[in-house]
Enzyme design. Structure first.
Site, mmCIF file in Angstrom:
data_model
loop_
_atom_site.group_PDB
_atom_site.id
_atom_site.type_symbol
_atom_site.label_atom_id
_atom_site.label_comp_id
_atom_site.label_asym_id
_atom_site.label_seq_id
_atom_site.Cartn_x
_atom_site.Cartn_y
_atom_site.Cartn_z
ATOM 1 N N HIS A 51 0.714 -1.264 -0.124
ATOM 2 C CA HIS A 51 -0.053 -0.143 0.012
ATOM 3 C C HIS A 51 0.908 1.241 -0.002
ATOM 4 O O HIS A 51 1.047 1.910 1.084
ATOM 5 C CB HIS A 51 -0.941 -0.062 1.057
ATOM 6 C CG HIS A 51 -2.046 -0.880 0.964
ATOM 7 N ND1 HIS A 51 -2.819 -1.315 1.963
ATOM 8 C CD2 HIS A 51 -2.625 -1.412 -0.270
ATOM 9 C CE1 HIS A 51 -3.886 -2.131 1.656
ATOM 10 N NE2 HIS A 51 -3.764 -2.196 0.197
ATOM 11 N N HIS A 87 -0.453 -8.857 0.932
ATOM 12 C CA HIS A 87 -1.388 -8.896 1.746
ATOM 13 C C HIS A 87 -1.939 -10.429 1.917
ATOM 14 O O HIS A 87 -2.759 -10.502 3.031
ATOM 15 C CB HIS A 87 -2.361 -7.901 1.782
ATOM 16 C CG HIS A 87 -1.972 -6.566 1.462
ATOM 17 N ND1 HIS A 87 -1.618 -6.091 0.170
ATOM 18 C CD2 HIS A 87 -1.673 -5.500 2.397
ATOM 19 C CE1 HIS A 87 -1.304 -4.808 0.109
ATOM 20 N NE2 HIS A 87 -1.131 -4.594 1.619
ATOM 21 N N HIS A 137 -10.205 -4.837 4.768
ATOM 22 C CA HIS A 137 -8.769 -4.841 4.421
ATOM 23 C C HIS A 137 -8.038 -6.239 3.877
ATOM 24 O O HIS A 137 -8.658 -7.237 4.002
ATOM 25 C CB HIS A 137 -7.847 -4.749 5.949
ATOM 26 C CG HIS A 137 -6.508 -4.541 5.485
ATOM 27 N ND1 HIS A 137 -5.452 -5.581 5.223
ATOM 28 C CD2 HIS A 137 -5.781 -3.226 5.483
ATOM 29 C CE1 HIS A 137 -4.442 -4.997 5.158
ATOM 30 N NE2 HIS A 137 -4.518 -3.477 5.384
ATOM 31 N N GLU A 139 -5.765 -7.931 3.850
ATOM 32 C CA GLU A 139 -5.239 -9.314 4.475
ATOM 33 C C GLU A 139 -6.431 -10.006 5.494
ATOM 34 O O GLU A 139 -6.290 -11.192 5.560
ATOM 35 C CB GLU A 139 -4.035 -8.885 5.577
ATOM 36 C CG GLU A 139 -3.699 -9.593 6.538
ATOM 37 C CD GLU A 139 -2.684 -9.029 7.631
ATOM 38 O OE1 GLU A 139 -2.594 -9.783 8.668
ATOM 39 O OE2 GLU A 139 -2.065 -7.928 7.426
ATOM 40 N N CYS A 208 2.747 -8.328 13.743
ATOM 41 C CA CYS A 208 4.008 -8.601 13.328
ATOM 42 C C CYS A 208 5.032 -8.023 13.926
ATOM 43 O O CYS A 208 4.783 -6.655 14.422
ATOM 44 C CB CYS A 208 4.273 -8.525 11.636
ATOM 45 S SG CYS A 208 4.442 -6.859 11.122
ATOM 46 N N SER A 237 -2.754 -0.134 6.610
ATOM 47 C CA SER A 237 -3.413 -0.194 8.102
ATOM 48 C C SER A 237 -2.474 0.140 9.190
ATOM 49 O O SER A 237 -2.491 0.852 10.086
ATOM 50 C CB SER A 237 -3.756 -1.461 8.025
ATOM 51 O OG SER A 237 -4.132 -1.772 9.718
ATOM 52 N N SER A 281 5.287 0.204 4.349
ATOM 53 C CA SER A 281 5.436 0.187 3.061
ATOM 54 C C SER A 281 5.929 1.456 2.265
ATOM 55 O O SER A 281 5.789 1.526 1.136
ATOM 56 C CB SER A 281 4.023 -0.303 2.438
ATOM 57 O OG SER A 281 3.000 0.511 3.068
#
Length: 333
Positions: A51, A87, A137, A139, A208, A237, A281
């Protein structure tokens, strides 16, 4: 450059570290670049690889073509490689690609793939699954799409956790999106554990390392500065969460911008200190662009505030490893 009279006001910039690209994003971009080098243009990418518009436009210029669905790829180009974004995608997408005899490369972040595997394990063990995440989203769509429709219940807020009613008498288990607010997720999990003491948690937290590290750095810097800038996309996000974390940590003004051209200078009138970070990102060149823009209006001093070291790297798909090794050898020579 804005016309100045007299000396420029001093501005202390505190640069959060870690910031910017994580290992999963770095790997995804490398997959597109290596695929272009190995197979030539065009290479198709389903959904934004990450993104960030700057990154996407850069890859477009090299020959990547971005589509939202596989059926957008022209019939005459079905033999061209197609890459799935970092994602992750529902299982139906690679099944569709195989049905069309397409060659695909999966750039799903390995930490997202870990959540997919957890969902499958819970399903095989006959557990009712809750996913903590944001509706819509990519993901979340990809994770829920690993299992039959209706199998996974989405929990977005603490209120959702309080009102959730199990659909079955089976044991509950939860997984989470990898880019959530650590603090928000902790609150949701506490509600679920209070209501369902035997709910099964991930063996290792699903949020993460990069999301956690970037939020931790912002928590340290935000109380020190008059304003905070998060470099990132509005549909990212992890970038949105960084802005929220800065506000909650006590920063009077926290804004999310994609480029220096989006800066509203009224937001920074009279400031003496500025915090600066970037979503996972966002490339470092955009951070440098922001600093350069402030240097036109202030006498800037930059101090990096580091709260963690990151050394994680992920393997590339087998089809691209030799190409990557050859490029590394060429650079070494």
């Amino acid at each position: 450059m804005t016309e100045q009279t007299g000396a420029l006001p001093a501005l202390a910039v505190k640069l959060c570290a870690p910031r910017g690209f994580c290992a999963g994003v770095d790997r995804a971009i490398q997959i597109v670049e290596l695929a272009l080098a190995k197979y030539g243009a065009p290479v198709y990418v389903r959904h934004e690889i990450v993104h960030n518009r700057f990154v996407v436009d850069g890859l477009k210029a090299k020959g990547a073509v971005f589509v939202e669905e596989l059926d957008e790829i022209p019939a005459g180009h079905r033999e061209r490689p197609v890459i799935f974004s970092a994602h992750g995608v529902p299982k139906s997408v690679p099944e569709d690609a195989r049905g069309r005899n397409m060659f695909y490369l999966d750039a799903t972040c390995p930490l997202v793939s870990k959540v997919h595997k957890e969902a499958e394990i819970h399903f095989r063990r006959d557990r009712e699954i809750l996913l903590i995440g944001h509706a819509g989203h990519p993901e979340v769509i990809g994770t829920m799409g690993q299992l039959p429709e209706g199998t996974v219940s989405l929990i977005e807020t603490e209120d959702d956790a309080r009102s959730f009613q199990p659909k079955t008498g089976r044991r509950l288990a939860f997984i989470t999106q990898t880019t959530l607010s650590v603090d928000d997720t902790k609150g949701i999990v506490e509600v679920l554990r209070d209501r369902f003491p035997d709910i099964v948690a991930p063996h290792k937290e699903d949020i993460c390392y990069a999301t956690t590290n970037r939020q931790d750095a912002v928590k340290v810097v935000a109380p020190m500065v008059d304003a905070m800038i998060v470099v990132g996309a509005p549909n990212s996000s992890n970038s949105q969460r960084l802005r929220e974390v800065a506000e909650r940590a006590g920063c009077p003004r926290a804004v999310l911008v994609q480029r220096a051209s989006e800066l509203d200078w009224a937001d920074f009138a009279g400031i003496r200190s500025l915090g600066l970070t970037a979503g996972a990102s966002a490339p470092e060149t955009l951070v440098e662009e922001i600093i350069a823009a402030f240097a036109e209006r202030f006498t800037v001093s930059v101090e990096e505030v580091r709260t963690a070291e990151e050394t994680i790297a992920f393997n590339l798909p087998r089809e691209l490893r030799l190409m990557a090794e050859a490029q590394s050898a060429s650079v070494a020579e």
